[in-house]
Design a protein around this motif. Structure first.
Motif, PDB file in Angstrom:
ATOM      1  N   VAL A  37      30.807  41.829  43.567  1.00 33.98           N
ATOM      2  CA  VAL A  37      29.139  41.127  43.532  1.00 33.98           C
ATOM      3  C   VAL A  37      29.881  39.711  43.352  1.00 33.98           C
ATOM      4  CG1 VAL A  37      28.874  39.474  41.224  1.00 33.98           C
ATOM      5  CG2 VAL A  37      30.048  42.403  40.701  1.00 33.98           C
ATOM      6  N   ALA A  38      30.508  39.331  44.681  1.00 33.37           N
ATOM      7  CA  ALA A  38      30.851  38.102  45.011  1.00 33.37           C
ATOM      8  C   ALA A  38      29.878  38.020  46.183  1.00 33.37           C
ATOM      9  CB  ALA A  38      32.559  37.402  44.911  1.00 33.37           C
ATOM     10  N   ARG A  39      29.831  39.077  46.768  1.00 25.07           N
ATOM     11  CA  ARG A  39      29.391  39.565  48.386  1.00 25.07           C
ATOM     12  C   ARG A  39      27.727  39.252  47.891  1.00 25.07           C
ATOM     13  NH1 ARG A  39      34.366  42.845  50.071  1.00 25.07           N
ATOM     14  NH2 ARG A  39      35.083  41.128  51.829  1.00 25.07           N
ATOM     15  N   VAL A  40      27.537  39.911  47.158  1.00 27.18           N
ATOM     16  CA  VAL A  40      26.146  39.705  46.402  1.00 27.18           C
ATOM     17  C   VAL A  40      25.857  38.051  46.576  1.00 27.18           C
ATOM     18  CG1 VAL A  40      24.222  40.234  45.143  1.00 27.18           C
ATOM     19  CG2 VAL A  40      26.252  42.440  45.656  1.00 27.18           C
ATOM     20  N   ILE A  41      26.401  37.807  45.280  1.00 25.21           N
ATOM     21  CA  ILE A  41      26.192  35.882  45.075  1.00 25.21           C
ATOM     22  C   ILE A  41      25.868  35.751  46.506  1.00 25.21           C
ATOM     23  CG2 ILE A  41      26.857  33.950  43.901  1.00 25.21           C
ATOM     24  CD1 ILE A  41      28.144  36.254  41.926  1.00 25.21           C
ATOM     25  N   ALA A  42      27.404  34.842  46.809  1.00 25.52           N
ATOM     26  CA  ALA A  42      27.287  34.553  48.502  1.00 25.52           C
ATOM     27  C   ALA A  42      28.035  35.197  49.503  1.00 25.52           C
ATOM     28  CB  ALA A  42      27.530  33.266  48.097  1.00 25.52           C
ATOM     29  N   LEU A 145      31.641  32.090  39.601  1.00 25.42           N
ATOM     30  CA  LEU A 145      31.620  33.350  39.436  1.00 25.42           C
ATOM     31  C   LEU A 145      33.446  33.682  38.336  1.00 25.42           C
ATOM     32  CD1 LEU A 145      31.800  36.917  41.249  1.00 25.42           C
ATOM     33  CD2 LEU A 145      33.409  36.963  39.453  1.00 25.42           C
ATOM     34  N   ALA A 146      32.652  34.271  37.429  1.00 24.64           N
ATOM     35  CA  ALA A 146      34.104  33.981  36.271  1.00 24.64           C
ATOM     36  C   ALA A 146      34.477  35.207  36.151  1.00 24.64           C
ATOM     37  CB  ALA A 146      33.736  33.597  35.021  1.00 24.64           C
ATOM     38  N   VAL A 147      35.807  35.422  35.768  1.00 24.92           N
ATOM     39  CA  VAL A 147      36.385  37.076  36.216  1.00 24.92           C
ATOM     40  C   VAL A 147      36.585  37.101  34.333  1.00 24.92           C
ATOM     41  CG1 VAL A 147      38.591  37.638  36.665  1.00 24.92           C
ATOM     42  CG2 VAL A 147      37.135  36.521  38.404  1.00 24.92           C
ATOM     43  N   ASP A 148      35.979  37.961  33.927  1.00 26.73           N
ATOM     44  CA  ASP A 148      36.218  38.244  32.687  1.00 26.73           C
ATOM     45  C   ASP A 148      35.297  37.256  31.627  1.00 26.73           C
ATOM     46  OD1 ASP A 148      36.867  40.153  31.275  1.00 26.73           O
ATOM     47  OD2 ASP A 148      38.920  40.203  30.259  1.00 26.73           O
ATOM     48  N   LEU A 149      35.706  36.228  32.005  1.00 25.11           N
ATOM     49  CA  LEU A 149      34.920  35.337  31.173  1.00 25.11           C
ATOM     50  C   LEU A 149      35.044  33.898  31.429  1.00 25.11           C
ATOM     51  CD1 LEU A 149      37.181  33.991  28.759  1.00 25.11           C
ATOM     52  CD2 LEU A 149      37.302  36.057  28.259  1.00 25.11           C
ATOM     53  N   PRO A 150      34.141  32.954  31.412  1.00 28.87           N
ATOM     54  CA  PRO A 150      34.221  31.460  31.691  1.00 28.87           C
ATOM     55  C   PRO A 150      35.450  30.877  30.996  1.00 28.87           C
ATOM     56  CG  PRO A 150      31.997  32.008  31.390  1.00 28.87           C
ATOM     57  CD  PRO A 150      33.046  33.617  30.439  1.00 28.87           C
ATOM     58  N   SER A 151      36.253  30.885  31.830  1.00 27.32           N
ATOM     59  CA  SER A 151      38.039  30.311  31.342  1.00 27.32           C
ATOM     60  C   SER A 151      37.279  29.293  30.621  1.00 27.32           C
ATOM     61  CB  SER A 151      38.819  29.361  32.009  1.00 27.32           C
ATOM     62  OG  SER A 151      38.881  30.476  33.246  1.00 27.32           O
ATOM     63  N   THR A 169      29.184  36.379  35.230  1.00 27.68           N
ATOM     64  CA  THR A 169      30.297  36.770  35.066  1.00 27.68           C
ATOM     65  C   THR A 169      31.188  38.895  34.550  1.00 27.68           C
ATOM     66  OG1 THR A 169      30.135  35.102  33.457  1.00 27.68           O
ATOM     67  CG2 THR A 169      31.884  37.236  33.105  1.00 27.68           C
ATOM     68  N   VAL A 170      31.815  39.372  35.465  1.00 27.72           N
ATOM     69  CA  VAL A 170      32.241  40.210  35.843  1.00 27.72           C
ATOM     70  C   VAL A 170      33.374  41.149  34.540  1.00 27.72           C
ATOM     71  CG1 VAL A 170      33.199  42.294  37.616  1.00 27.72           C
ATOM     72  CG2 VAL A 170      32.037  40.220  38.576  1.00 27.72           C
ATOM     73  N   THR A 171      33.034  41.664  33.627  1.00 27.07           N
ATOM     74  CA  THR A 171      33.872  41.517  32.984  1.00 27.07           C
ATOM     75  C   THR A 171      34.558  43.295  32.629  1.00 27.07           C
ATOM     76  OG1 THR A 171      34.812  41.180  30.365  1.00 27.07           O
ATOM     77  CG2 THR A 171      32.107  42.342  31.239  1.00 27.07           C
ATOM     78  N   PHE A 172      35.281  43.570  32.292  1.00 27.97           N
ATOM     79  CA  PHE A 172      36.104  45.401  32.071  1.00 27.97           C
ATOM     80  C   PHE A 172      35.367  45.349  30.720  1.00 27.97           C
ATOM     81  CE2 PHE A 172      38.560  41.972  34.583  1.00 27.97           C
ATOM     82  CZ  PHE A 172      37.515  41.618  36.246  1.00 27.97           C
ATOM     83  N   ALA A 173      35.182  47.420  31.080  1.00 29.15           N
ATOM     84  CA  ALA A 173      35.254  47.736  30.438  1.00 29.15           C
ATOM     85  C   ALA A 173      34.378  47.547  28.667  1.00 29.15           C
ATOM     86  CB  ALA A 173      36.756  48.017  28.785  1.00 29.15           C
ATOM     87  N   ALA A 174      34.126  46.481  28.476  1.00 26.15           N
ATOM     88  CA  ALA A 174      33.084  46.522  27.323  1.00 26.15           C
ATOM     89  C   ALA A 174      32.981  44.652  27.188  1.00 26.15           C
ATOM     90  CB  ALA A 174      33.246  46.933  25.838  1.00 26.15           C
ATOM     91  N   PRO A 175      31.466  44.239  27.040  1.00 30.05           N
ATOM     92  CA  PRO A 175      31.548  42.935  26.130  1.00 30.05           C
ATOM     93  C   PRO A 175      32.553  42.261  25.278  1.00 30.05           C
ATOM     94  CG  PRO A 175      29.743  44.233  26.773  1.00 30.05           C
ATOM     95  CD  PRO A 175      30.509  45.114  27.212  1.00 30.05           C
ATOM     96  N   LYS A 176      32.564  41.387  25.567  1.00 26.59           N
ATOM     97  CA  LYS A 176      33.210  40.704  24.917  1.00 26.59           C
ATOM     98  C   LYS A 176      32.182  39.700  23.207  1.00 26.59           C
ATOM     99  CE  LYS A 176      36.155  42.022  27.134  1.00 26.59           C
ATOM    100  NZ  LYS A 176      35.572  42.660  28.146  1.00 26.59           N
ATOM    101  N   PRO A 177      33.278  38.865  21.993  1.00 25.48           N
ATOM    102  CA  PRO A 177      31.137  38.359  21.395  1.00 25.48           C
ATOM    103  C   PRO A 177      31.572  37.252  22.646  1.00 25.48           C
ATOM    104  CG  PRO A 177      33.829  39.142  19.690  1.00 25.48           C
ATOM    105  CD  PRO A 177      34.030  39.686  21.631  1.00 25.48           C
ATOM    106  N   LEU A 191      25.954  39.228  32.720  1.00 24.62           N
ATOM    107  CA  LEU A 191      27.115  39.519  32.773  1.00 24.62           C
ATOM    108  C   LEU A 191      26.890  40.848  33.288  1.00 24.62           C
ATOM    109  CD1 LEU A 191      29.658  40.106  30.794  1.00 24.62           C
ATOM    110  CD2 LEU A 191      28.282  41.040  29.307  1.00 24.62           C
ATOM    111  N   VAL A 192      27.959  40.821  34.228  1.00 22.13           N
ATOM    112  CA  VAL A 192      28.725  42.834  34.726  1.00 22.13           C
ATOM    113  C   VAL A 192      29.604  43.563  34.101  1.00 22.13           C
ATOM    114  CG1 VAL A 192      28.622  43.747  36.705  1.00 22.13           C
ATOM    115  CG2 VAL A 192      27.195  41.904  37.242  1.00 22.13           C
ATOM    116  N   VAL A 193      29.381  44.307  33.174  1.00 26.83           N
ATOM    117  CA  VAL A 193      30.239  45.313  32.921  1.00 26.83           C
ATOM    118  C   VAL A 193      31.075  46.581  33.921  1.00 26.83           C
ATOM    119  CG1 VAL A 193      30.988  46.674  30.498  1.00 26.83           C
ATOM    120  CG2 VAL A 193      29.404  44.623  30.224  1.00 26.83           C
ATOM    121  N   VAL A 194      31.955  46.228  34.547  1.00 26.10           N
ATOM    122  CA  VAL A 194      32.631  47.379  34.773  1.00 26.10           C
ATOM    123  C   VAL A 194      33.558  48.586  34.725  1.00 26.10           C
ATOM    124  CG1 VAL A 194      33.745  47.770  37.230  1.00 26.10           C
ATOM    125  CG2 VAL A 194      32.663  45.654  37.206  1.00 26.10           C
ATOM    126  N   ASP A 195      33.217  49.316  34.867  1.00 27.25           N
ATOM    127  CA  ASP A 195      34.638  50.214  33.748  1.00 27.25           C
ATOM    128  C   ASP A 195      35.929  50.751  35.438  1.00 27.25           C
ATOM    129  OD1 ASP A 195      35.956  52.597  33.025  1.00 27.25           O
ATOM    130  OD2 ASP A 195      34.171  54.024  33.489  1.00 27.25           O
TER     131      ASP A 195
END
Ligand SMILES: NC(=O)C1=CN([C@@H]2O[C@H](COP(=O)(O)OP(=O)(O)OC[C@H]3O[C@@H](n4cnc5c(N)ncnc54)[C@H](O)[C@@H]3O)[C@@H](O)[C@H]2O)[C@@H](O)CC1
Ligand SMILES: Nc1ncnc2c1ncn2[C@@H]1O[C@H](COP(=O)(O)OP(=O)(O)O)[C@@H](O)[C@H]1O
Ligand SMILES: [K+]
Length: 465
Positions: A37-42, A145-151, A169-177, A191-195
């Protein structure tokens, strides 16, 4: 639809993976996704990676190491420490460690900031030195680019704690609230959700996507006619609030019904002069919408009783929500905003604001009907306890009359034979998607007039011919 999972759901799912597959390297999979994702954004230019002390920082460090192959990567240990093996990999790959001052100075040339400070293990809020860094990033407009969620966000809520503001934001498995509700969701960007091989837990909470609207939208077949497509009756508006009749008809008509019957107390000439296809005669209906713009109608209870005697699913909105009968027809839908939901439950408005999902679920269970809680985040709760969050739209949709058009659209979808939760998810999502695609502000009836364009675009156009 995607399942929404909390931090503890995710931790349990991850632990299961680790116990069943000892040595599995989830962190590398997470890092690979971040790098893509980083390579696509920048695609080029220096990258600043803000790294925290836990595994979120570990993801960032492995991503930093991979990116350092072809560009300058600066690593800032924002909390003083970092994942040991990740740090080693980043050092080996040629990443340069910088302090807070240098990280901030380097923003002027940076093509990207990767926020790998805190993830699902983070406590809400940011220490002062990080808040200052975030302000500098925002001031210079460097993509984040936030890893999992914006800190800084609380994983499990939509609260607007001080945090990074991400473009993606690249998050893993499922979106969080935090990715899908409240102001927090506005901080996540795309939001990019990655398996990464962590199975998605069964939580009973879902978020709808545009593709769901496309898939579920009821499209007439070659043998359809107005009765099979669905006749929706509207008993909305009154002599005091005649506009509500027009707004409800606008919502119902532009959602594609077989027929709209107007059976309310607003002047009939007003309705028919604006919408000539609306039928004023009473007759067969497959769903009814009641309550928008009733005000304090003296015969409200009789009107509701009359609708109940038809035995068809009802959409009960606004003033009809204060008259809820004990037995609603199966498949009915209640469409309160937060204030109305508070009154329905006999609680204070702030209690709904503090737990909108829980209160929507409680009302669905208590009244035995699907509840669409309207607002910036729209929750669709069923009596069986599932909750689906509708597609989100821009805030200017929150205006007087938007709820009236939404109730009309939901009535059309119920009349088409959809289950109440689908009708609510589709109606609320259509309004939101339309507002996003036709940036306004437009008044609610004008917004509704764009529904057909959006439906045609969402649904395979060939199906509509
Ligand atoms: N568990 C796993 O195997 C995987 C985890 N992954 C990543 O790991 C993250 C979760 O990692 P962790 O559980 O280590 O938690 P985090 O890395 O989110 O943060 C925990 C650390 O930060 C500190 N901390 C928390 N809030 C703070 C605050 N407000 N100010 C200062 N320090 C604070 C804690 O004391 C702890 O040291 C996920 O979000 C994801 O990015 C991914 O690598 C995928 C696999
Ligand atoms: N912050 C917001 N962002 C997007 N949409 C919103 C927001 N607040 C409210 N809405 C939408 O505006 C409508 C408001 O409905 P409601 O309060 O019943 O108004 P009214 O009864 O005047 O029509 C709902 O459809 C809701 O989806
Ligand atoms: K993060």
């Amino acid at each position: 639809m995607r399942t929404v999972a909390t931090a503890s759901h995710l931790r349990a799912a991850e632990e299961k993976v680790f116990s069943e597959q000892p040595g599995v390297d989830l962190m590398s999979r997470a890092a690979d996704a971040i790098v893509s994702v980083a390579r696509v954004i920048a695609p080029s230019g220096p990258v600043v990676v803000a790294v925290g002390p836990g595994n979120n920082g570990g993801d960032g460090l492995y991503a930093a190491a991979a990116l350092a192959g072809d560009r300058d990567v600066l690593v800032w240990l924002a909390m003083g420490t970092g994942h040991e093996a990740g740090l080693h990999a980043a050092d080996e790959a040629g990443c340069r460690q910088v302090d807070a001052a240098e990280a901030t100075e380097s923003l002027t040339d940076a093509s990207l900031v990767i926020d790998a400070v805190l993830g699902i293990g983070g406590r809400a809020g940011l220490p002062e030195h990080l808040a200052m860094f975030v302000d500098a990033v925002d001031a210079l407009g460097v993509p984040v680019l936030a890893v999992d969620l914006p800190s800084g966000l609380d994983t499990d809520s939509g609260a607007a704690h001080p945090s990074f503001r991400a473009d993606c934001t690249v998050t893993f498995a499922a979106p969080k609230p935090c990715h899908v509700v409240g102001e927090a969701s506005e901080r996540c960007g795309d939001l990019v959700v990655v398996d990464i091989g962590v199975p998605v837990p069964d939580t009973g909470v879902f978020v709808a996507e545009e593709s769901d609207v496309a898939r579920w939208w009821p499209v007439p077949g070659p043998d359809s006619h107005k009765y099979t497509r669905g006749v929706v009756g509207l008993d909305t508006g009154s002599s005091h609030y005649p506009g509500a009749a027009l707004l409800g008809c606008a919502g119902a008509l532009h959602a594609g019904p077989g027929m709209v019957r107007y059976l309310g107390g607003a002047p009939q000439g007003l309705v028919v002069s604006r919408f000539p296809s609306v039928v004023m005669a009473d007759g067969r209906v497959q769903a009814m919408v009641l309550g928008s713009g009733w005000g304090d109608l003296e015969d409200a209870a009789e009107r509701l009783a009359g609708a109940l005697s038809r035995g068809v699913p009802l959409v009960l909105d606004a003033d009809a929500l204060s008259l809820l009968p004990a037995d609603l027809p199966p498949g009915s839908l209640l469409t309160p905003h937060a204030g109305e939901l508070a009154r329905m439950l006999g609680v204070q408005r702030h209690e709904v604001d503090a737990d909108p999902m829980g209160k929507a679920r409680e009302a669905a269970s208590r009244f035995g009907a699907t509840v669409l809680l309207k607002g910036g985040t729209q929750y669709v709760a069923t009596p069986s306890g599932t909750v689906t969050i509708a597609v989100r739209g821009p805030a200017w949709t929150g205006q007087a009359g938007s709820g009236d058009t939404l109730a009309g659209a939901c009535g059309t979808l119920l009349a088409a034979g959809l289950e109440a939760d689908r009708a609510a998810i589709l109606g609320a999502s259509l309004q939101a998607i339309t507002a996003s695609r036709h940036p306004g502000p437009h008044p609610p009836d004008v917004l509704a007039s764009f529904f057909p364009d959006v439906i045609a675009d969402l649904v395979d156009v060939a199906d509509l011919r």
